[in-house]
Design a protein around this motif. Structure first.
Motif, PDB file in Angstrom:
ATOM      1  N   ALA A 196       0.829  -1.206   0.000  1.00  0.00           N
ATOM      2  CA  ALA A 196       0.000   0.000   0.000  1.00  0.00           C
ATOM      3  C   ALA A 196       0.863   1.255   0.000  1.00  0.00           C
ATOM      4  O   ALA A 196       1.856   1.343   0.717  1.00  0.00           O
ATOM      5  CB  ALA A 196      -0.920   0.003   1.221  1.00  0.00           C
ATOM      6  N   TYR A 197       0.484   2.214  -0.834  1.00  0.00           N
ATOM      7  CA  TYR A 197       1.135   3.526  -0.954  1.00  0.00           C
ATOM      8  C   TYR A 197       2.602   3.418  -1.377  1.00  0.00           C
ATOM      9  O   TYR A 197       3.422   4.246  -1.009  1.00  0.00           O
ATOM     10  CB  TYR A 197       1.008   4.320   0.353  1.00  0.00           C
ATOM     11  CG  TYR A 197      -0.425   4.687   0.640  1.00  0.00           C
ATOM     12  CD1 TYR A 197      -1.042   5.760  -0.005  1.00  0.00           C
ATOM     13  CD2 TYR A 197      -1.185   3.935   1.529  1.00  0.00           C
ATOM     14  CE1 TYR A 197      -2.359   6.078   0.240  1.00  0.00           C
ATOM     15  CE2 TYR A 197      -2.508   4.244   1.770  1.00  0.00           C
ATOM     16  CZ  TYR A 197      -3.093   5.319   1.120  1.00  0.00           C
ATOM     17  OH  TYR A 197      -4.407   5.627   1.355  1.00  0.00           O
ATOM     18  N   HIS A 198       2.897   2.396  -2.154  1.00  0.00           N
ATOM     19  CA  HIS A 198       4.251   2.240  -2.670  1.00  0.00           C
ATOM     20  C   HIS A 198       4.376   2.957  -4.015  1.00  0.00           C
ATOM     21  O   HIS A 198       3.403   3.173  -4.727  1.00  0.00           O
ATOM     22  CB  HIS A 198       4.587   0.759  -2.847  1.00  0.00           C
ATOM     23  CG  HIS A 198       5.757   0.326  -2.029  1.00  0.00           C
ATOM     24  ND1 HIS A 198       7.041   0.526  -2.425  1.00  0.00           N
ATOM     25  CD2 HIS A 198       5.821  -0.283  -0.824  1.00  0.00           C
ATOM     26  CE1 HIS A 198       7.860   0.059  -1.513  1.00  0.00           C
ATOM     27  NE2 HIS A 198       7.136  -0.445  -0.515  1.00  0.00           N
ATOM     28  N   LEU A 199       5.600   3.313  -4.369  1.00  0.00           N
ATOM     29  CA  LEU A 199       5.855   4.056  -5.607  1.00  0.00           C
ATOM     30  C   LEU A 199       6.181   3.111  -6.754  1.00  0.00           C
ATOM     31  O   LEU A 199       7.148   3.310  -7.487  1.00  0.00           O
ATOM     32  CB  LEU A 199       7.014   5.036  -5.377  1.00  0.00           C
ATOM     33  CG  LEU A 199       6.765   6.078  -4.279  1.00  0.00           C
ATOM     34  CD1 LEU A 199       8.038   6.863  -4.001  1.00  0.00           C
ATOM     35  CD2 LEU A 199       5.641   7.019  -4.701  1.00  0.00           C
ATOM     36  N   VAL A 200       5.389   2.071  -6.902  1.00  0.00           N
ATOM     37  CA  VAL A 200       5.635   1.094  -7.960  1.00  0.00           C
ATOM     38  C   VAL A 200       4.953   1.541  -9.250  1.00  0.00           C
ATOM     39  O   VAL A 200       3.919   2.212  -9.232  1.00  0.00           O
ATOM     40  CB  VAL A 200       5.129  -0.302  -7.557  1.00  0.00           C
ATOM     41  CG1 VAL A 200       5.930  -0.839  -6.398  1.00  0.00           C
ATOM     42  CG2 VAL A 200       3.642  -0.262  -7.201  1.00  0.00           C
ATOM     43  N   SER A 201       5.543   1.153 -10.366  1.00  0.00           N
ATOM     44  CA  SER A 201       4.970   1.460 -11.680  1.00  0.00           C
ATOM     45  C   SER A 201       4.208   0.252 -12.201  1.00  0.00           C
ATOM     46  O   SER A 201       4.311  -0.859 -11.672  1.00  0.00           O
ATOM     47  CB  SER A 201       6.089   1.823 -12.661  1.00  0.00           C
ATOM     48  OG  SER A 201       6.922   0.703 -12.902  1.00  0.00           O
ATOM     49  N   THR A 202       3.457   0.465 -13.267  1.00  0.00           N
ATOM     50  CA  THR A 202       2.729  -0.629 -13.895  1.00  0.00           C
ATOM     51  C   THR A 202       3.686  -1.715 -14.368  1.00  0.00           C
ATOM     52  O   THR A 202       3.441  -2.912 -14.194  1.00  0.00           O
ATOM     53  CB  THR A 202       1.902  -0.107 -15.079  1.00  0.00           C
ATOM     54  OG1 THR A 202       1.003   0.905 -14.627  1.00  0.00           O
ATOM     55  CG2 THR A 202       1.098  -1.229 -15.713  1.00  0.00           C
TER      56      THR A 202
END
Length: 321
Positions: A196-202
């Motif tokens: 949750a609320y991580h800066l991951v990309s598609t």
């Protein structure tokens, strides 16, 4: 037990049985009341029988750092390296992390959210956590993909990972995929993943989905850089339950998949205990515990620590006097 007695005396029960019974008590009661009943109960509490599961997470969020150090080391030492589950919040130095790893030969579930640990110490001790199957390192702001990669390489049995972040810690930052790629390349057996609320990309999320084919649940709330909708997940991953990326108010039971870490819930209204002033040693009938609780100065200190900065209603505590 005398001949002809129909029932075994409580003080004659084997330590293993006493340990199971004491699991129905709060942690405070186990540490401060049970040892005063009799010598056999005191020995049971001082040994490993009561400490297969150690849960001081709620208490550790309110206690003094020095008290946390003493409590953690005392309980782990009593377990004799047999503890299977450990839940503690806010480890504030590498020494505590290293200490628990040194005794983690039987550890399966490790929850250490909000801990002040970095990549270096994780890389050093990850090899001692090889038995861990469920890990919670949420809100640990000093670790990165390096730490997760070390964990994945050494914790081959890992099936659950919680790596949630606070939205204020990630607000306005660019996408960072190092942790997602570390998960994808080193944790193929994952069944539950919370980010949750991580800066991951598609792109990095798709890499996780491609590599971790056993996934059953993902928490992606607040992962605003992920551009995948529910239709995509339903078509491509029918057995996978996904929460997010949109934030939903009606949320799930956090531990529906993972069994509760401990029966030692900190249900007591008072979480800062006088026994920390002593060594919690063997049974003694000199009423030393009474002196701890009767000392007015100590009680005022505990009361201040208990109420200061806390929302009493949130934890079910009594209202501030």
């Amino acid at each position: 037990m005398e001949e002809g007695d129909e029932y075994r005396r409580w003080d004659e029960l084997i330590p293993d049985a006493l340990g199971l019974i004491f699991r129905n008590l709060s942690l405070q009661e186990v540490l401060t009341m049970v040892p005063r009943v009799c010598k056999s109960w005191s020995r049971a509490v001082s040994g490993p029988y009561c400490w297969q599961e150690i849960n001081i997470e709620e208490w550790s969020t309110r206690c003094h750092p020095d008290h946390l150090d003493r409590m953690l080391q005392m309980l782990i030492t009593r377990s004799c390296g047999s503890f299977r589950k450990l839940s503690v919040s806010g480890l504030h130095n590498d020494t505590n992390f290293s200490f628990l790893a040194d005794h983690a030969g039987s550890l399966q579930t490790l929850r250490i959210p909000r801990s002040d640990i970095g990549d270096s110490i994780v890389e050093q001790i990850a090899g001692r956590l090889s038995t861990v199957t469920f890990l919670d390192v949420s809100y640990c702001n000093k670790i990165s993909g390096r730490a997760l990669e070390a964990i994945g390489k050494h914790c081959k049995l890992l099936v659950g990972l919680c790596r949630n972040m606070h939205p204020l810690d990630t607000e306005g930052l660019e996408a960072q995929d190092d942790e997602a790629y570390a998960i994808a390349t080193t944790m193929p057996k994952l069944k539950r993943l919370e980010m949750a609320y991580h800066l991951v990309s598609t792109e990095s999320l798709l890499q996780i989905l491609s590599s971790c084919t056993n996934l059953e649940f993902m928490d992606l709330r607040g992962c605003w850089n992920v551009n995948l909708d529910n239709k995509f997940f339903k078509e491509k991953f029918q057995k996978l339950t996904v929460l997010g990326p949109l934030v939903m108010e009606d949320y799930y039971e956090a531990n529906d998949w993972e069994e509760d870490c401990s029966e030692y819930s900190d249900d007591s209204d008072y979480l800062a205990w006088g026994f920390l002033a002593g060594d919690g040693g063997d049974y003694d009938d000199d009423e030393s515990y009474d002196e701890m609780w009767d000392d007015e100065g100590r009680l005022e200190e505990l009361e201040l620590r208990f109420y200061e900065g806390a929302d009493a209603g949130l934890y079910g505590w009594p209202p501030t006097p």
